[in-house]
Design an enzyme around this catalytic site. Structure first.
Site, short mmCIF file in Angstrom:
data_model
loop_
_atom_site.label_atom_id
_atom_site.label_comp_id
_atom_site.label_asym_id
_atom_site.label_seq_id
_atom_site.Cartn_x
_atom_site.Cartn_y
_atom_site.Cartn_z
N GLY A 187 0.87 -1.37 -0.21
CA GLY A 187 0.05 0.02 0.17
C GLY A 187 0.82 1.33 0.11
O GLY A 187 2.00 1.14 0.18
N HIS A 217 -0.82 1.47 9.41
CA HIS A 217 0.66 2.04 9.07
C HIS A 217 0.38 3.21 8.06
O HIS A 217 0.79 4.12 8.22
CB HIS A 217 1.57 0.95 8.41
CG HIS A 217 2.79 1.32 7.84
ND1 HIS A 217 3.97 1.55 8.67
CD2 HIS A 217 2.96 2.01 6.66
CE1 HIS A 217 4.91 1.93 8.08
NE2 HIS A 217 4.34 2.04 6.77
N GLU A 218 -0.63 2.91 7.16
CA GLU A 218 -0.98 3.80 5.75
C GLU A 218 -1.58 4.97 6.41
O GLU A 218 -1.57 6.01 6.04
CB GLU A 218 -1.33 3.03 4.67
CG GLU A 218 -0.64 2.31 3.85
CD GLU A 218 0.96 2.79 3.62
OE1 GLU A 218 0.93 3.84 3.04
OE2 GLU A 218 1.77 1.91 3.50
N HIS A 227 7.85 7.10 8.63
CA HIS A 227 8.75 5.89 9.32
C HIS A 227 9.56 6.04 10.43
O HIS A 227 9.99 7.16 10.49
CB HIS A 227 9.42 5.27 8.35
CG HIS A 227 8.52 4.57 7.14
ND1 HIS A 227 8.88 4.78 5.61
CD2 HIS A 227 7.47 4.01 7.04
CE1 HIS A 227 7.96 4.13 4.85
NE2 HIS A 227 7.03 3.66 5.77
N TRP A 229 12.24 5.10 11.41
CA TRP A 229 13.59 5.34 11.08
C TRP A 229 14.00 6.67 10.40
O TRP A 229 15.03 6.93 9.94
CB TRP A 229 14.34 4.15 10.53
CG TRP A 229 13.99 3.76 9.19
CD1 TRP A 229 14.80 4.14 7.97
CD2 TRP A 229 12.79 3.14 8.66
NE1 TRP A 229 13.96 3.77 6.88
CE2 TRP A 229 12.62 3.29 7.17
CE3 TRP A 229 11.60 2.44 9.12
CZ2 TRP A 229 11.87 2.64 6.35
CZ3 TRP A 229 10.52 2.15 8.50
CH2 TRP A 229 10.83 2.21 7.12
N GLU A 232 16.00 7.38 6.59
CA GLU A 232 17.45 7.37 6.50
C GLU A 232 18.04 6.65 7.66
O GLU A 232 17.37 6.35 8.53
CB GLU A 232 17.94 9.05 6.68
CG GLU A 232 17.40 9.92 5.65
CD GLU A 232 18.00 11.38 5.93
OE1 GLU A 232 18.86 11.54 6.32
OE2 GLU A 232 17.18 12.34 5.77
N GLN A 245 16.63 5.11 15.15
CA GLN A 245 16.67 3.62 14.84
C GLN A 245 17.38 3.51 13.37
O GLN A 245 17.15 4.58 12.68
CB GLN A 245 15.83 2.65 14.91
CG GLN A 245 14.58 2.75 14.21
CD GLN A 245 13.75 1.52 14.39
OE1 GLN A 245 13.15 1.31 15.53
NE2 GLN A 245 13.32 0.80 13.49
N ALA A 246 18.29 2.61 13.31
CA ALA A 246 19.10 2.80 11.93
C ALA A 246 18.21 2.61 10.85
O ALA A 246 18.56 3.41 9.84
CB ALA A 246 20.00 1.44 12.19
ZN LIG Z 1 5.26 3.43 5.26
#
Ligand SMILES: [Zn+2]
Length: 409
Positions: A187, A217-218, A227, A229, A232, A245-246
């Site tokens: 999605g 999530h969307e 997101h 992280w 990047e 976070q990485a």
């Molecule tokens: Zn996403």
């Protein structure tokens, strides 16, 4: 290796993993492309981002904090084959899942690690199927539309009726969710401030699997979340209580993962805005809630949703769901007409007729012959018919009937 080189290697690893497997979400790729190619969009998205950051930084000015935001939702299901048609029950299940996550009512909230539990928030945002359409007519909030398109990509065609998709309902008043056979990604969503005609969430059919949580999530993205992280290496997601976070988390880890110096608690990979397997995600944070609510503040990119009549009682009751009618591009073409010996029937835009029996009748309604349609371009031999006017007629499984006239020379 130097840090820079390490970073490049890391990106290559993440990128190659992403192209091989089905990536869960394409929002960052989608919005990056928009930001790069469209200066107007870049300005609008950046302006929305700036607004969100300012309200986030001054939470006292957020006058909407007491109460629950209820968002009217309309689903647009574009199907080509019968199995791409989604049921009402599937839609209800998706909304139920969404609301449990945003109200922190999931049973799996007990799995949030103790160290992150104080950060977990009831976001006080709910999603409900629209009860009034933009004309204040009755709706059940679900549109199903046949399309000749078998597979869709991230090009937004599903959002346009003119391109055999389904036009959005005023996105300033509704959350539009398109469900179609999306290729490659589960999605993607637009961000606040995006082009209004394209605003909304697209879900692939696979995303409706009850064990996935793509819609959560969307919806997070649609409400301005990034997101976790920050897209990047050790990036910034614009939220202060989510640890850096990485990168994204694949699968479902069982131990603490320390990256970017975020020990001892480590990555918050159980956050809905990571890529962690659905079974292992269980929280939004207070910071994320604040960021989402910021969009609804007066002057914010989602403020107009609070003025929607989409969840009000319809002013016009219709006993039947509104039928938009079959679009023109579904028309079957026959040629040549008049015809001497072979009449071609072109079903390219509507494969639903393939396998169906088509009847030839004369002007008195007598059946002369019939044939099963075997291909998109069906050739019908009319050599032996006497000169005159004839009709082609057929019915398909969707309750559609077709009737066309041709002249035999
Ligand atoms: Zn996403």
């Amino acid at each position: 290796m130097k840090a820079g080189q390490l970073r490049i290697v890391f990106f290559l690893l993440v990128f190659s993993a992403a192209v091989q497997a089905q990536e869960p979400c394409a929002t960052h790729l989608y919005s990056r492309a928009k930001l790069q190619t469209d200066a107007g969009q870049r300005l609008a998205i950046n302006r929305a981002e700036e607004f969100i950051r300012q309200v986030q930084a001054a939470p006292g000015t957020n006058r909407l904090e007491n109460g629950i935001i209820k968002i009217p939702v309309v689903f647009h299901n574009l199907y080509h084959t019968a199995d791409q048609k989604i049921t009402d029950a599937q839609v209800y299940a998706q909304l139920d899942m969404l609301n449990r996550a945003f109200r922190r009512r999931n049973a799996d909230t007990v799995n949030t690690p103790a160290v992150f539990r104080p950060l977990a928030a009831d976001c006080m945002i709910e999603f409900h199927l629209a009860t009034s359409d933009p004309g204040r007519r009755y709706t059940n909030g679900i549109i199903r539309k046949y399309s000749p398109v078998l597979k869709w990509t991230m090009d937004d065609r599903m959002k346009k009726s003119a391109e055999t998709g389904s036009d959005a309902w005023d996105p300033s008043k509704y959350l539009n969710i398109w469900v179609c056979n999306l290729e490659k990604f589960a999605g993607y969503s637009t961000l606040p401030g995006s082009d209004v005609s394209l605003d909304g969430i697209v879900l692939g059919l696979g995303a409706l699997n009850p064990s996935y949580e793509t819609i959560i999530h969307e919806a997070g993205h649609w409400l301005g979340l990034k997101h976790i992280w920050g897209d990047e290496y050790c990036g910034d997601d614009g939220v202060s209580d989510t640890p850096k976070q990485a990168a994204y988390t694949p699968g479902c880890p069982t131990t603490v993962r320390v990256t970017c110096g975020n020990g001892p608690a480590g990555d918050m990979y159980m956050n809905y805005m990571d890529f962690t397997a659905a079974a292992c995600t269980n929280l939004f944070t207070h910071g994320q809630k604040q960021r989402m609510w910021a969009s609804f503040a007066f002057g914010g990119p989602r403020h107009s949703l609070l003025e929607s009549a989409g969840l009000d009682k319809p002013l016009i009751q219709e006993s039947q769901p509104l039928d938009e009618g079959e679009p023109r591009w579904l028309e079957i073409r026959i040629f040549p007409n008049p015809v001497n010996s072979i009449l071609y029937l072109d079903f390219s835009y509507d494969a639903r007729w393939i396998g169906k029996r088509i009847y030839v009748t004369n002007v008195s309604g007598q059946q002369i012959t019939s044939e099963v349609v075997t291909s998109k371009i069906h050739s019908l031999n009319v050599d032996k018919l006497r000169p005159g006017i004839y009709f082609l007629a057929a019915n398909n499984d969707q309750g559609l009937s077709m009737r066309m006239k041709f002249v035999k020379l």
